[in-house]
Design a protein around this motif. Structure first.
Motif, PDB file in Angstrom:
ATOM      1  N   PRO A 214       5.373  10.810   0.384  1.00 42.27           N
ATOM      2  CA  PRO A 214       4.019  11.351   0.318  1.00 42.27           C
ATOM      3  C   PRO A 214       3.014  10.353   0.859  1.00 42.27           C
ATOM      4  CG  PRO A 214       4.688  10.535  -1.818  1.00 42.27           C
ATOM      5  CD  PRO A 214       5.898  10.432  -0.930  1.00 42.27           C
ATOM      6  N   PRO A 215       1.846  10.795   1.249  1.00 37.92           N
ATOM      7  CA  PRO A 215       0.824   9.848   1.705  1.00 37.92           C
ATOM      8  C   PRO A 215       0.510   8.857   0.602  1.00 37.92           C
ATOM      9  CG  PRO A 215      -0.131  12.014   1.256  1.00 37.92           C
ATOM     10  CD  PRO A 215       1.352  12.178   1.208  1.00 37.92           C
ATOM     11  N   ASP A 216       0.287   7.618   1.002  1.00 32.15           N
ATOM     12  CA  ASP A 216       0.084   6.595  -0.014  1.00 32.15           C
ATOM     13  C   ASP A 216      -1.386   6.259  -0.207  1.00 32.15           C
ATOM     14  OD1 ASP A 216       1.097   3.724   2.057  1.00 32.15           O
ATOM     15  OD2 ASP A 216      -0.586   5.129   2.223  1.00 32.15           O
ATOM     16  N   GLY A 217      -2.257   7.013   0.442  1.00 34.04           N
ATOM     17  CA  GLY A 217      -3.680   6.757   0.255  1.00 34.04           C
ATOM     18  C   GLY A 217      -4.067   5.346   0.648  1.00 34.04           C
ATOM     19  N   ASP A 218      -3.371   4.811   1.695  1.00 33.16           N
ATOM     20  CA  ASP A 218      -3.618   3.442   2.146  1.00 33.16           C
ATOM     21  C   ASP A 218      -3.445   2.449   1.008  1.00 33.16           C
ATOM     22  OD1 ASP A 218      -4.210   4.179   4.790  1.00 33.16           O
ATOM     23  OD2 ASP A 218      -6.287   4.648   4.266  1.00 33.16           O
ATOM     24  N   GLY A 219      -2.557   2.808   0.069  1.00 36.77           N
ATOM     25  CA  GLY A 219      -2.286   1.894  -1.029  1.00 36.77           C
ATOM     26  C   GLY A 219      -3.345   1.882  -2.112  1.00 36.77           C
ATOM     27  N   ILE A 220      -4.275   2.822  -2.076  1.00 36.03           N
ATOM     28  CA  ILE A 220      -5.351   2.837  -3.066  1.00 36.03           C
ATOM     29  C   ILE A 220      -4.802   3.130  -4.454  1.00 36.03           C
ATOM     30  CG2 ILE A 220      -7.464   4.026  -3.794  1.00 36.03           C
ATOM     31  CD1 ILE A 220      -8.091   4.444  -0.825  1.00 36.03           C
ATOM     32  N   LEU A 221      -3.981   4.170  -4.565  1.00 35.59           N
ATOM     33  CA  LEU A 221      -3.387   4.517  -5.851  1.00 35.59           C
ATOM     34  C   LEU A 221      -2.029   3.853  -5.988  1.00 35.59           C
ATOM     35  CD1 LEU A 221      -4.125   8.339  -6.276  1.00 35.59           C
ATOM     36  CD2 LEU A 221      -5.529   6.390  -6.937  1.00 35.59           C
ATOM     37  N   ALA A 222      -1.705   3.449  -7.208  1.00 38.04           N
ATOM     38  CA  ALA A 222      -0.388   2.896  -7.482  1.00 38.04           C
ATOM     39  C   ALA A 222       0.653   4.011  -7.405  1.00 38.04           C
ATOM     40  CB  ALA A 222      -0.365   2.253  -8.868  1.00 38.04           C
ATOM     41  N   PRO A 223       1.913   3.673  -7.131  1.00 37.22           N
ATOM     42  CA  PRO A 223       2.950   4.716  -7.051  1.00 37.22           C
ATOM     43  C   PRO A 223       3.009   5.622  -8.270  1.00 37.22           C
ATOM     44  CG  PRO A 223       3.791   2.654  -6.171  1.00 37.22           C
ATOM     45  CD  PRO A 223       2.438   2.346  -6.750  1.00 37.22           C
ATOM     46  N   TRP A 224       2.813   5.078  -9.467  1.00 36.11           N
ATOM     47  CA  TRP A 224       2.895   5.913 -10.664  1.00 36.11           C
ATOM     48  C   TRP A 224       1.730   6.890 -10.764  1.00 36.11           C
ATOM     49  CZ3 TRP A 224      -0.998   5.776 -14.298  1.00 36.11           C
ATOM     50  CH2 TRP A 224      -1.836   4.649 -14.315  1.00 36.11           C
ATOM     51  N   GLU A 225       0.617   6.587 -10.075  1.00 37.51           N
ATOM     52  CA  GLU A 225      -0.505   7.522 -10.050  1.00 37.51           C
ATOM     53  C   GLU A 225      -0.291   8.638  -9.038  1.00 37.51           C
ATOM     54  OE1 GLU A 225      -4.591   5.478 -10.753  1.00 37.51           O
ATOM     55  OE2 GLU A 225      -3.414   4.053  -9.567  1.00 37.51           O
ATOM     56  N   MET A 226       0.594   8.403  -8.079  1.00 38.13           N
ATOM     57  CA  MET A 226       0.807   9.352  -6.983  1.00 38.13           C
ATOM     58  C   MET A 226       1.992  10.282  -7.211  1.00 38.13           C
ATOM     59  SD  MET A 226      -1.380   8.898  -4.423  1.00 38.13           S
ATOM     60  CE  MET A 226      -0.512   9.420  -2.952  1.00 38.13           C
ATOM     61  N   ARG A 227       3.031   9.778  -7.873  1.00 40.60           N
ATOM     62  CA  ARG A 227       4.292  10.507  -7.919  1.00 40.60           C
ATOM     63  C   ARG A 227       4.665  10.850  -9.359  1.00 40.60           C
ATOM     64  NH1 ARG A 227       4.598   6.250  -4.420  1.00 40.60           N
ATOM     65  NH2 ARG A 227       4.935   6.767  -2.226  1.00 40.60           N
TER      66      ARG A 227
END
Length: 362
Positions: A214-227
């Motif tokens: 998935p898009p990582d938001g340029d690393g703005i959100l941590a993986p646990w916030e994204m997935r």
């Protein structure tokens, strides 16, 4: 022609029989009348326990509809206004040039603090004072109100701390007293599940891994916030904690809640019009998509063209859950499920079925 209840039940049975899903609920209200209350499969694949309409599911961000509603009830009460600066009730939040941020900015995800400070991880989410202190001290990524970007977990704490400062009560208590009890939905809507109720909950399971990262938001959100993961959704610590960026609910309960929003039992028609109007449009700084937001909700039904006039408001939940309401048709829809998928195919199929029944062409 079979009723919408029968057609919905048939789709649910097919999804379970083919192995696409393991357990799920769908509820639909039309002008305040429950017209679909369907369930299929198991709510715990380890034990084979059958899912029922009374089984609460952890729904990740679909629970944000409950968070946003509490914000609107705060405004209805006169405790705050949409344009009240956050610092008026939470002075510590004004550090690093955030003093101009308002409740409206919170509701349109435009405050500029979309990510949890890196010192905060999933294990810290139950520590309300620590999380709020970290968010208050965060530097915004953009001046409040100038851009929008999905505030995955910070959203609930921003709304919740404003609510706590003006009422003295945590979000779980406000949800219970202001929504669940008046609507007769006790045991169906939770921020923080009581210990005694944990055995009633569905158990989530991870579906197939994402074929593409998935898009990582340029690393703005941590993986646990994204997935979203089943481990988080099944964690007793997370389930019991007051984390109003996520929620636990039955499809029937949360659809009934939104039905009460539509028909004036919770907010009046004037406020509903204000709440559901376009409040911010722009490129989401996390995902890169064009976002069109009302106050507390993305606008437009999943799968509909972006240029279509939005009449629906609601939230999808990571893993595939979906909750929305339609001001034009008077429809409130909710779907929960146990299997977390990287797509919303099931949600769209069932929402399309409902929209075809009650849409303008029906």
């Amino acid at each position: 022609m079979p009723s919408l209840q029968q057609r919905t039940q048939s789709v649910l049975d097919e999804l379970v029989d083919t192995g696409a899903e393991t357990g799920l609920q769908v509820a639909v209200h039309h002008h305040g009348v429950l017209v679909v209350d369907a369930v299929a499969g198991v709510d715990d694949s380890r034990t084979g326990r059958r899912a029922t309409a009374q089984t609460p599911f952890f729904g990740f961000s679909a629970g944000k509809v409950m968070t946003s509603l509490i914000a609107h009830l705060l405004v209805r009460s006169g405790a705050v206004g949409y344009d009240t600066p956050i610092v008026d009730v939470w002075p510590e939040f004004g550090t690093h040039d955030k003093a101009s941020a308002t409740l409206r900015h919170v509701l349109t995800h435009s405050v500029g603090v979309p990510a949890m400070p890196r010192a905060i991880g999933p294990a810290d989410l139950a520590d309300w004072p620590r999380v709020c202190a970290a968010i208050a001290d965060a530097e915004p990524l953009w001046p409040p109100g100038t851009r929008t970007g999905y505030h995955s977990f910070t959203y609930g704490f921003l709304v919740g701390e404003v609510a706590r400062r003006v009422t003295g009560k945590p979000m779980r208590q406000l949800l219970h007293e202001w929504v669940a009890v008046p609507l007769g939905l006790e045991g169906e809507l939770y921020f923080g599940v009581p210990q005694t109720e944990l055995t009633r909950l569905a158990r989530l399971e991870d579906g197939a891994p994402r074929p593409v990262a998935p898009p990582d938001g340029d690393g703005i959100l941590a993986p646990w916030e994204m997935r979203p993961t089943a481990a988080m959704g099944n964690s007793v610590e997370v389930l019991r904690a007051d984390i109003p960026s996520v929620g636990t609910f039955t499809a029937r309960g949360i659809a009934a809640m939104n039905a009460a929003v539509l028909d004036g039992r919770l907010i009046d028609a004037h406020q509903l019009q204000e709440v559901t109007a376009v409040a911010f449009e722009g490129t989401d700084q996390i995902f890169g998509n064009q976002a069109r937001l009302a106050l507390g909700y993305p606008l437009g039904r999943i799968g509909t063209p972006p240029d279509e006039a939005p009449t629906t408001f609601g939230w999808i939940g990571g893993g595939g859950s979906y909750v929305y309401a339609d001001t034009t048709t008077g429809t409130s829809f909710a779907m929960t499920k146990t299997r977390l998928t990287p797509h919303f195919n099931t949600a769209q199929r069932l929402a399309d079925l409902t929209a075809a029944e009650f849409g303008p062409q029906a």
